[in-house]
Structure formats: structure tokens, C-alpha cells
Design an enzyme around this catalytic site. Structure first.
Site, short mmCIF file in Angstrom:
data_model
loop_
_atom_site.label_atom_id
_atom_site.label_comp_id
_atom_site.label_asym_id
_atom_site.label_seq_id
_atom_site.Cartn_x
_atom_site.Cartn_y
_atom_site.Cartn_z
N CYS A 134 8.42 -4.13 2.70
CA CYS A 134 7.89 -5.43 2.27
C CYS A 134 6.37 -5.44 2.29
CB CYS A 134 8.45 -6.53 3.19
SG CYS A 134 7.72 -8.13 2.87
N CYS A 137 4.77 -8.69 3.53
CA CYS A 137 4.73 -8.90 4.98
C CYS A 137 3.69 -7.99 5.63
CB CYS A 137 6.09 -8.57 5.62
SG CYS A 137 7.50 -9.02 4.65
N ASP A 138 3.58 -6.76 5.16
CA ASP A 138 2.82 -5.76 5.92
C ASP A 138 1.55 -5.26 5.24
OD1 ASP A 138 4.86 -5.93 7.78
OD2 ASP A 138 6.04 -4.39 6.78
#
Ligand code: NDP
Length: 329
Positions: A134, A137-138
Site C-alpha cells: 500500500c 499508507c507507507d
């Protein structure tokens, strides 16, 4: 605690929340068991540019938050938990979470799909330590780093494009020469000077498991079979999704070979059980088609409940006549 419901929805992605909006507006007081990834796949994507009504695009998480608010406004109840077991062998159906038992007349399965992984030992060992599925997200953690994205679909290309906001260099590894992604996405990525391509190649290892962080990768050219080690700080896997149907394996529902729930429209072969969104759609897999089938599932459940209620009322009025007419014997 036991909860009695007319309509319960498993999953809170685009399909589940649209079903909730329709069911709530039909006064069915739906219950949504959200799952641990509340909001579904759109919460781990960036810009959504193909959902009608947003000419300038909208962030996936924001779109899902708005859908959630809309479902809540009309009286949807939410449980933030996973369904641990489901008994579909008799109606009403039973769904169990860690804390609740839900007895429901109809069940709408909108559990979606999850990111696929390559299956490498190093990939799972280094997940969260430089390997990610992801970028939204990261990505932030890879400022000025060298990252690789695996895949050739819209997700991979979108993630590669997004990662250029942070990373010093982004390289896309794809197993073929042709991309599966849409032409507009391919154009955009090819015009981005920070993105490089390694085509006809597979990621075969991620280093370094002993250090517990990503320091490099091994790739293999699938045409020549030659392998090559490259330095890397991060690896993003973006190779598609698998349906979330583990809960239904071995049960009475029919699943396809790939694990998708087989439906006729949104009807499963069990009366009162409907499936909508990516869990039953191997072909389109779009937020908007998931929303469409979520709406269909809610309407089908509503119509079934109304028909059954009307039949029940008819039966009880025949069985219990409301007194004799005046003057009759
Ligand atoms: P896709 O199934 O479309 O693409 C998966 C990609 O991963 C393919 O290129 C495939 O290669 C590759 N792949 C699959 N398995 C492996 C493997 N084991 N090893 C190496 N490569 C592998 O999934 P996406 O998640 O990209 O997209 C899903 C849907 O969502 C699509 O319909 C897409 O259009 C849509 N979407 C739309 C977006 C937007 O409009 N903004 C953004 C993101 C997704 P191969 O091509 O060789 O099969």
C-alpha cells in the site's frame, strides 16, 4: 450479546456502504459488520478519478468516509469487527463476531478482495519493514529513497506515480512488455521522469532478511533467465487482488475456482443471501460497479422481505378471522 436483524451486511467498502444507504432508507435498520479494513480497498488508494460526480477526483479514504456518513445518517448500525463464522445452512442466518451473535433474515456479503502477494519468503518476512502492499499508507516513509513497484495494472502504475512525490527514484518491474493498465495511466507514468521500467522481469528475492530491512532485490529477466541484484530501500507489491471468501469455503455457497462467490445478478443460490462488489465480480472490479451491485443487493433483500411479510400477513389474517359480521349466525 445476541442481536436480531432483518438485514445484515458484511463489509464496508463501496458495495457494503451503498447497500447500507439503500437498506437504511427503506427502514430496514441495517447492521454493517465493517471488517478490520473498514472502508475497503479505496481506503488504501490515492486519487480516485473515475467515480462519477467528482470531476477533479477525490481521495479514496475521503470518498469512503462520505459514504459511511451517508449510511449512518439514515440509521445504519456499525460493528467494527470481523465476522468469525457464518451459518448459512438455515434461515434466519447466524453471523458471529468476537463479541456478538447476529441472527439475520437476510445477509448481504460485500467482503471485497485483498491485495495479492508474490509468495516469496523474503516478501512476507520484510512486510512492514520496507516491503509494502500500500503506497498510500507507507509512501511517506520512503522520502529520498530508492523504491521498486511490482505489477503492470492501474494500481501498480498509480502507486509508482504517487511514490514519485517522496522517493528519489521509482522503478516499475513488470513481467510482460505490455501493460494491463489503462492507456491514460501508462501515458502519465511514461511522462514522469522519475519513473524507470524493468520489463519482462520478475522480482525473485528481497534482501536482507537477516538485517530485517530492505537493502536490495534480485530480479530475473524472464526472456533470458538472467538474474541481477540491485540496491533498494523499498518494494511495493501491486499485482492485483483475491476475493475475501475464506469464511465461505466448504459452506453451502457456490464459489468459482478463483474463490469468487457465484451469483445470478446479486442472488446467491441461498434464498436471503446476496453478494455484491468485488467478492462476486471478477471482471469489472470498480468502485462504481461495486456501489451498483450493492444497491441491487439491498433492493433484492428489501423486496424479498416485503414479499415474505405480505405472505405472512395474508396467512395470519386467514387463520385468525377478525370477528363475525354483525347479524350473521
Ligand atoms: P490488475 O489485475 O488489473 O493487474 C494486476 C497486475 O499485476 C497485472 O499487470 C499482472 O500482470 C500483474 N501480476 C499479477 N500476478 C502477478 C505475479 N504473480 N507476478 C508478477 N506480476 C503479477 O489489478 P489492479 O490492482 O492493478 O487493478 C484492479 C482494477 O482496479 C482494474 O480494473 C483497474 O483498472 C482498477 N483500478 C483503477 C484505478 C483508477 O482508475 N484510478 C486505480 C487502481 C485500480 P499481467 O498483466 O501479466 O497479468
Amino acid at each position: 450479546m445476541t442481536i436480531r436483524k432483518k438485514l445484515t451486511i458484511l463489509g464496508s467498502g463501496s458495495a457494503g456502504l451503498t447497500a447500507a444507504i439503500y437498506a437504511a432508507r427503506a427502514n430496514l435498520e441495517p447492521l454493517v459488520i465493517q471488517g478490520m479494513q473498514a472502508g475497503g480497498q479505496l481506503t488504501i488508494t490515492t486519487e480516485v478519478e473515475n467515480f462519477p460526480g467528482f470531476p477533479d477526483g477525490i481521495q479514496g479514504p475521503e470518498l469512503m468516509e462520505e459514504m459511511h456518513k451517508q449510511a449512518e445518517r439514515f440509521g445504519t448500525q456499525f460493528i467494527y469487527d470481523n465476522a468469525e463464522s457464518v451459518d448459512l445452512t438455515k434461515r434466519p442466518f447466524t453471523v458471529r463476531t468476537s463479541a456478538e451473535e447476529i441472527i439475520t433474515d437476510t445477509l448481504l456479503i460485500c467482503t471485497g478482495a485483498s491485495a495479492k502477494l508474490l509468495g516469496l519468503e523474503s516478501e512476507s518476512k520484510l512486510m512492514g519493514h520496507g516491503v509494502s502492499a500500500c503506497a498510500t499508507c507507507d509512501g511517506f516513509f520512503f522520502r529520498d529513497k530508492e523504491v521498486f513497484v511490482v505489477g503492470g495494472g492501474d494500481t501498480a502504475l498509480e502507486e509508482a506515480h504517487f511514490l514519485t512525490r517522496f522517493a528519489s527514484s521509482v522503478t516499475l518491474i513488470h513481467r510482460r512488455e505490455q501493460f494491463r493498465a489503462s492507456a491514460i495511466m501508462v501515458d502519465r507514468v511514461k511522462r514522469n521522469p522519475k519513473i524507470k521500467f524493468i520489463l519482462d522481469s520478475a522480482l525473485v528475492d528481497v534482501h536482507d532478511m537477516t538485517k530485517g530491512e530492505v537493502t536490495g532485490i534480485t530480479i530475473k529477466n524472464l526472456k533470458t533467465n538472467q538474474t541481477q541484484d540491485l540496491p533498494a530501500d523499498g518494494v511495493f507489491i501491486a499485482i492485483g487482488h483475491k476475493p475475501n471468501t475464506d469464511l465461505f469455503r466448504g459452506g453451502p455457497l457456490e464459489l468459482s475456482e478463483a474463490g469468487y462467490i457465484i451469483t445470478d445478478g446479486v442472488k446467491t443460490k441461498i434464498k436471503g443471501v446476496f453478494a455484491a462488489g468485488d467478492v462476486q465480480d471478477e471482471l469489472y472490479r470498480q468502485a462504481v460497479t461495486a456501489a451498483g451491485t450493492g444497491c441491487m443487493a439491498a433492493l433484492e433483500a428489501q423486496w424479498l422481505l416485503e414479499t415474505e411479510e405480505a405472505e405472512h400477513e395474508k396467512k395470519t389474517s386467514i387463520a385468525e378471522p377478525k370477528g363475525q359480521p354483525v347479524g350473521s349466525t
